[in-house]
Design a protein around this motif. Structure first.
Motif, PDB file in Angstrom:
ATOM      1  N   ILE A  22     -16.694 -28.842  -0.364  1.00 34.28           N
ATOM      2  CA  ILE A  22     -15.937 -30.093  -0.434  1.00 34.28           C
ATOM      3  C   ILE A  22     -15.463 -30.348  -1.864  1.00 34.28           C
ATOM      4  O   ILE A  22     -14.334 -30.812  -2.089  1.00 34.28           O
TER       5      ILE A  22
ATOM      6  N   SER B 276      -7.875 -39.509  -3.672  1.00 36.10           N
ATOM      7  CA  SER B 276      -8.356 -38.540  -2.680  1.00 36.10           C
ATOM      8  C   SER B 276      -9.238 -37.482  -3.332  1.00 36.10           C
ATOM      9  O   SER B 276     -10.302 -37.135  -2.819  1.00 36.10           O
ATOM     10  N   THR B 277      -8.801 -36.971  -4.481  1.00 37.04           N
ATOM     11  CA  THR B 277      -9.602 -35.968  -5.193  1.00 37.04           C
ATOM     12  C   THR B 277     -10.924 -36.560  -5.675  1.00 37.04           C
ATOM     13  O   THR B 277     -11.980 -35.919  -5.572  1.00 37.04           O
TER      14      THR B 277
ATOM     15  N   CYS C 270     -12.438 -28.368  -2.473  1.00 35.28           N
ATOM     16  CA  CYS C 270     -11.245 -28.816  -1.749  1.00 35.28           C
ATOM     17  C   CYS C 270     -10.293 -29.598  -2.650  1.00 35.28           C
ATOM     18  O   CYS C 270      -9.082 -29.647  -2.412  1.00 35.28           O
ATOM     19  N   GLY C 271     -10.846 -30.237  -3.674  1.00 39.80           N
ATOM     20  CA  GLY C 271     -10.019 -31.025  -4.578  1.00 39.80           C
ATOM     21  C   GLY C 271      -8.998 -30.204  -5.339  1.00 39.80           C
ATOM     22  O   GLY C 271      -8.042 -30.767  -5.902  1.00 39.80           O
TER      23      GLY C 271
ATOM     24  N   LEU D  38     -13.245 -36.923  -2.702  1.00 39.50           N
ATOM     25  CA  LEU D  38     -13.805 -35.614  -2.333  1.00 39.50           C
ATOM     26  C   LEU D  38     -14.956 -35.246  -3.264  1.00 39.50           C
ATOM     27  O   LEU D  38     -15.986 -34.723  -2.820  1.00 39.50           O
TER      28      LEU D  38
ATOM     29  N   PHE E 169     -11.726 -29.594   4.773  1.00 35.96           N
ATOM     30  CA  PHE E 169     -12.647 -30.734   4.725  1.00 35.96           C
ATOM     31  C   PHE E 169     -13.134 -31.106   6.115  1.00 35.96           C
ATOM     32  O   PHE E 169     -14.339 -31.264   6.344  1.00 35.96           O
TER      33      PHE E 169
END
Length: 205
Positions: free
Chosen positions: A167, A108-109, A170-171, A112, A182
């Motif tokens: 974005i 996911s990271t 966001c990680g 992103l 996000f």
């Protein structure tokens, strides 16, 4: 086209080399917390996914090259179109393989980061793109007015670059905050240029 197509399916060769080490069911979808919430067969992960991306790659490139206003796309943006799917294929497929092999990978990271960098690139080149039918914010009023197109894409360029930075940041947040920021960022990046272009249209621009 040949080079980028080969690069898109290169993960198939990597997957074949790792075939016996990969699990029969592989995680191919992940939540905001980085944990898997969707699985596919090893065959689909190794062969199906790269082939789907190859089809998408051909679709994007062929559509752009056959645009009646292709020259307005610009050389740099055309390069982005040629390379975005091949690089995505490498990034996504190799990340899935790594997770399947037991490596500690927060997909996911990583995704992103990829999306954030993409918006930074697109935001930089978007204002330089002139009217065309395949790349950009293609609305009836942007396609009918060059001034509307240019103003809308200048605004979108700045917004997308700022959004790309958000974005990327966001990680470093918790999954709940990451998801909210996000999604809000994506809605703003997509909605504000559309509303602005319609506002210009109503003003006769």
């Amino acid at each position: 086209m040949v080079i980028t197509s080969l690069l898109t399916v290169l993960p198939m060769l990597v997957g074949m080399a790792l075939w016996n080490s990969l699990p029969e069911q592989m995680a191919t979808n992940f939540g905001a917390d980085g944990l898997p919430n969707g699985w596919s067969s090893r065959t689909f992960a190794v062969f199906g996914l790269p082939l789907l991306l190859l089809g998408l790659h051909w679709l994007c490139v062929v559509a752009t090259l056959n645009d009646p206003k292709r020259r307005n796309v610009g050389g740099k943006m055309l390069s982005v179109i040629f390379w975005i799917i091949p690089l995505t294929s490498l990034f996504v497929c190799l990340s899935i393989y790594a997770y399947g092999l037991g490596w500690k990978v927060n997909i996911s990271t990583l995704c992103l980061a990829m999306v954030g960098v993409l918006f930074l690139f697109l935001g930089n080149y978007l204002p330089k793109t002139r009217q065309n039918f395949t790349v950009g914010i293609k609305l009836p009023w942007t396609l009918s007015s060059e001034e509307n197109w240019n103003r809308t894409h200048r605004l979108a360029g700045w917004l997308w670059m700022i959004g790309g930075v958000l974005i990327l940041m966001c990680g470093f947040l918790t999954p709940s905050r990451m998801s909210g920021i996000f999604m809000t960022t994506i809605i703003v990046l997509g909605g504000v240029p559309v509303v602005y272009s319609f506002f210009l249209y109503k003003r006769g621009i």
